[in-house]
Design a protein around this motif. Sequence first.
Motif, PDB file in Angstrom:
ATOM      1  N   THR A  39       0.829  -1.200   0.000  1.00 43.05           N
ATOM      2  CA  THR A  39       0.000   0.000   0.000  1.00 43.05           C
ATOM      3  C   THR A  39       0.867   1.255   0.000  1.00 43.05           C
ATOM      4  O   THR A  39       0.622   2.204  -0.758  1.00 43.05           O
ATOM      5  N   LEU A  40       1.902   1.266   0.831  1.00 47.59           N
ATOM      6  CA  LEU A  40       2.796   2.427   0.884  1.00 47.59           C
ATOM      7  C   LEU A  40       3.556   2.594  -0.430  1.00 47.59           C
ATOM      8  O   LEU A  40       3.751   3.722  -0.902  1.00 47.59           O
ATOM      9  N   LEU A  41       3.970   1.494  -1.026  1.00 44.44           N
ATOM     10  CA  LEU A  41       4.653   1.553  -2.319  1.00 44.44           C
ATOM     11  C   LEU A  41       3.723   2.108  -3.400  1.00 44.44           C
ATOM     12  O   LEU A  41       4.123   2.944  -4.209  1.00 44.44           O
ATOM     13  N   GLY A  42       2.484   1.652  -3.403  1.00 44.85           N
ATOM     14  CA  GLY A  42       1.509   2.175  -4.362  1.00 44.85           C
ATOM     15  C   GLY A  42       1.279   3.660  -4.182  1.00 44.85           C
ATOM     16  O   GLY A  42       1.148   4.407  -5.159  1.00 44.85           O
ATOM     17  N   GLY A  43       1.251   4.112  -2.941  1.00 42.46           N
ATOM     18  CA  GLY A  43       1.099   5.544  -2.683  1.00 42.46           C
ATOM     19  C   GLY A  43       2.279   6.350  -3.186  1.00 42.46           C
ATOM     20  O   GLY A  43       2.115   7.434  -3.747  1.00 42.46           O
ATOM     21  N   GLU A  44       3.480   5.819  -2.981  1.00 40.06           N
ATOM     22  CA  GLU A  44       4.680   6.506  -3.479  1.00 40.06           C
ATOM     23  C   GLU A  44       4.697   6.560  -5.006  1.00 40.06           C
ATOM     24  O   GLU A  44       5.071   7.573  -5.594  1.00 40.06           O
ATOM     25  N   LEU A  45       4.291   5.480  -5.649  1.00 40.38           N
ATOM     26  CA  LEU A  45       4.241   5.463  -7.116  1.00 40.38           C
ATOM     27  C   LEU A  45       3.212   6.462  -7.641  1.00 40.38           C
ATOM     28  O   LEU A  45       3.473   7.175  -8.610  1.00 40.38           O
ATOM     29  N   ALA A  46       2.067   6.533  -6.992  1.00 42.61           N
ATOM     30  CA  ALA A  46       1.043   7.485  -7.413  1.00 42.61           C
ATOM     31  C   ALA A  46       1.524   8.914  -7.199  1.00 42.61           C
ATOM     32  O   ALA A  46       1.285   9.794  -8.029  1.00 42.61           O
ATOM     33  N   ARG A  47       2.224   9.154  -6.100  1.00 47.57           N
ATOM     34  CA  ARG A  47       2.732  10.495  -5.816  1.00 47.57           C
ATOM     35  C   ARG A  47       3.778  10.913  -6.847  1.00 47.57           C
ATOM     36  O   ARG A  47       3.772  12.033  -7.338  1.00 47.57           O
ATOM     37  N   SER A  48       4.677   9.991  -7.189  1.00 47.83           N
ATOM     38  CA  SER A  48       5.706  10.345  -8.169  1.00 47.83           C
ATOM     39  C   SER A  48       5.099  10.539  -9.558  1.00 47.83           C
ATOM     40  O   SER A  48       5.532  11.411 -10.311  1.00 47.83           O
ATOM     41  N   ALA A  49       4.088   9.765  -9.910  1.00 44.54           N
ATOM     42  CA  ALA A  49       3.424   9.946 -11.201  1.00 44.54           C
ATOM     43  C   ALA A  49       2.710  11.289 -11.241  1.00 44.54           C
ATOM     44  O   ALA A  49       2.705  11.974 -12.271  1.00 44.54           O
ATOM     45  N   SER A  50       2.135  11.692 -10.121  1.00 44.16           N
ATOM     46  CA  SER A  50       1.456  12.978 -10.055  1.00 44.16           C
ATOM     47  C   SER A  50       2.452  14.128 -10.200  1.00 44.16           C
ATOM     48  O   SER A  50       2.182  15.116 -10.881  1.00 44.16           O
ATOM     49  N   ARG A  51       3.605  14.000  -9.575  1.00 40.44           N
ATOM     50  CA  ARG A  51       4.637  15.034  -9.693  1.00 40.44           C
ATOM     51  C   ARG A  51       5.118  15.154 -11.133  1.00 40.44           C
ATOM     52  O   ARG A  51       5.320  16.251 -11.641  1.00 40.44           O
ATOM     53  N   LYS A  52       5.307  14.017 -11.803  1.00 37.36           N
ATOM     54  CA  LYS A  52       5.781  14.041 -13.191  1.00 37.36           C
ATOM     55  C   LYS A  52       4.758  14.704 -14.106  1.00 37.36           C
ATOM     56  O   LYS A  52       5.129  15.484 -14.976  1.00 37.36           O
ATOM     57  N   SER A  53       3.482  14.402 -13.909  1.00 41.02           N
ATOM     58  CA  SER A  53       2.468  15.003 -14.782  1.00 41.02           C
ATOM     59  C   SER A  53       2.340  16.496 -14.506  1.00 41.02           C
ATOM     60  O   SER A  53       2.115  17.277 -15.417  1.00 41.02           O
ATOM     61  N   ARG A  54       2.508  16.913 -13.259  1.00 37.16           N
ATOM     62  CA  ARG A  54       2.449  18.339 -12.950  1.00 37.16           C
ATOM     63  C   ARG A  54       3.631  19.091 -13.541  1.00 37.16           C
ATOM     64  O   ARG A  54       3.484  20.192 -14.031  1.00 37.16           O
ATOM     65  N   SER A  55       4.825  18.467 -13.507  1.00 38.71           N
ATOM     66  CA  SER A  55       5.988  19.150 -14.048  1.00 38.71           C
ATOM     67  C   SER A  55       5.900  19.245 -15.568  1.00 38.71           C
ATOM     68  O   SER A  55       6.374  20.204 -16.160  1.00 38.71           O
ATOM     69  N   ARG A  56       5.279  18.266 -16.225  1.00 35.68           N
ATOM     70  CA  ARG A  56       5.092  18.348 -17.672  1.00 35.68           C
ATOM     71  C   ARG A  56       4.107  19.449 -18.031  1.00 35.68           C
ATOM     72  O   ARG A  56       4.276  20.140 -19.020  1.00 35.68           O
ATOM     73  N   GLN A  57       3.063  19.626 -17.221  1.00 35.95           N
ATOM     74  CA  GLN A  57       2.060  20.648 -17.512  1.00 35.95           C
ATOM     75  C   GLN A  57       2.620  22.054 -17.294  1.00 35.95           C
ATOM     76  O   GLN A  57       2.227  22.987 -17.963  1.00 35.95           O
ATOM     77  N   SER A  58       3.547  22.202 -16.348  1.00 41.00           N
ATOM     78  CA  SER A  58       4.074  23.531 -16.066  1.00 41.00           C
ATOM     79  C   SER A  58       5.266  23.878 -16.946  1.00 41.00           C
ATOM     80  O   SER A  58       5.874  24.922 -16.773  1.00 41.00           O
ATOM     81  N   GLY A  59       5.626  23.019 -17.848  1.00 40.13           N
ATOM     82  CA  GLY A  59       6.725  23.305 -18.766  1.00 40.13           C
ATOM     83  C   GLY A  59       8.073  22.797 -18.290  1.00 40.13           C
ATOM     84  O   GLY A  59       9.089  23.144 -18.850  1.00 40.13           O
ATOM     85  N   GLY A  60       8.094  22.008 -17.229  1.00 42.99           N
ATOM     86  CA  GLY A  60       9.336  21.413 -16.769  1.00 42.99           C
ATOM     87  C   GLY A  60      10.071  22.221 -15.725  1.00 42.99           C
ATOM     88  O   GLY A  60      11.048  21.775 -15.176  1.00 42.99           O
ATOM     89  N   ASP A  61       9.641  23.438 -15.433  1.00 36.55           N
ATOM     90  CA  ASP A  61      10.296  24.239 -14.399  1.00 36.55           C
ATOM     91  C   ASP A  61       9.673  23.927 -13.054  1.00 36.55           C
ATOM     92  O   ASP A  61       8.526  24.257 -12.794  1.00 36.55           O
ATOM     93  N   ASP A  62      10.425  23.285 -12.192  1.00 34.91           N
ATOM     94  CA  ASP A  62       9.888  22.888 -10.891  1.00 34.91           C
ATOM     95  C   ASP A  62      10.642  23.526  -9.757  1.00 34.91           C
ATOM     96  O   ASP A  62      11.749  23.839  -9.755  1.00 34.91           O
TER      97      ASP A  62
END
Length: 62
Positions: A39-62
């Motif tokens: 469960t904790l691993l799944g949460g970490e994977l979901a969190r990292s996927a969310s961060r990647k999609s947010r950084s792509r939407q903002s143009g890569g500047d994080d």
Amino acid sequence: MLVLVLSVVVLLVIGGCVCVFWAARGDAPRWARGVAGATLLGGELARSASRKSRSRQSGGDD
């Protein structure tokens, strides 16, 4: 059919959270500690996927 699938997913998430809580107390059996780890691993994977999609939407500047 969709409601049934979503209900199963919600029940699995709730069960995972219960196992995390139980394992944190320290008196959980081995299978519950395994479910908590998954469960904790799944949460970490979901969190990292969310961060990647947010950084792509903002143009890569994080």
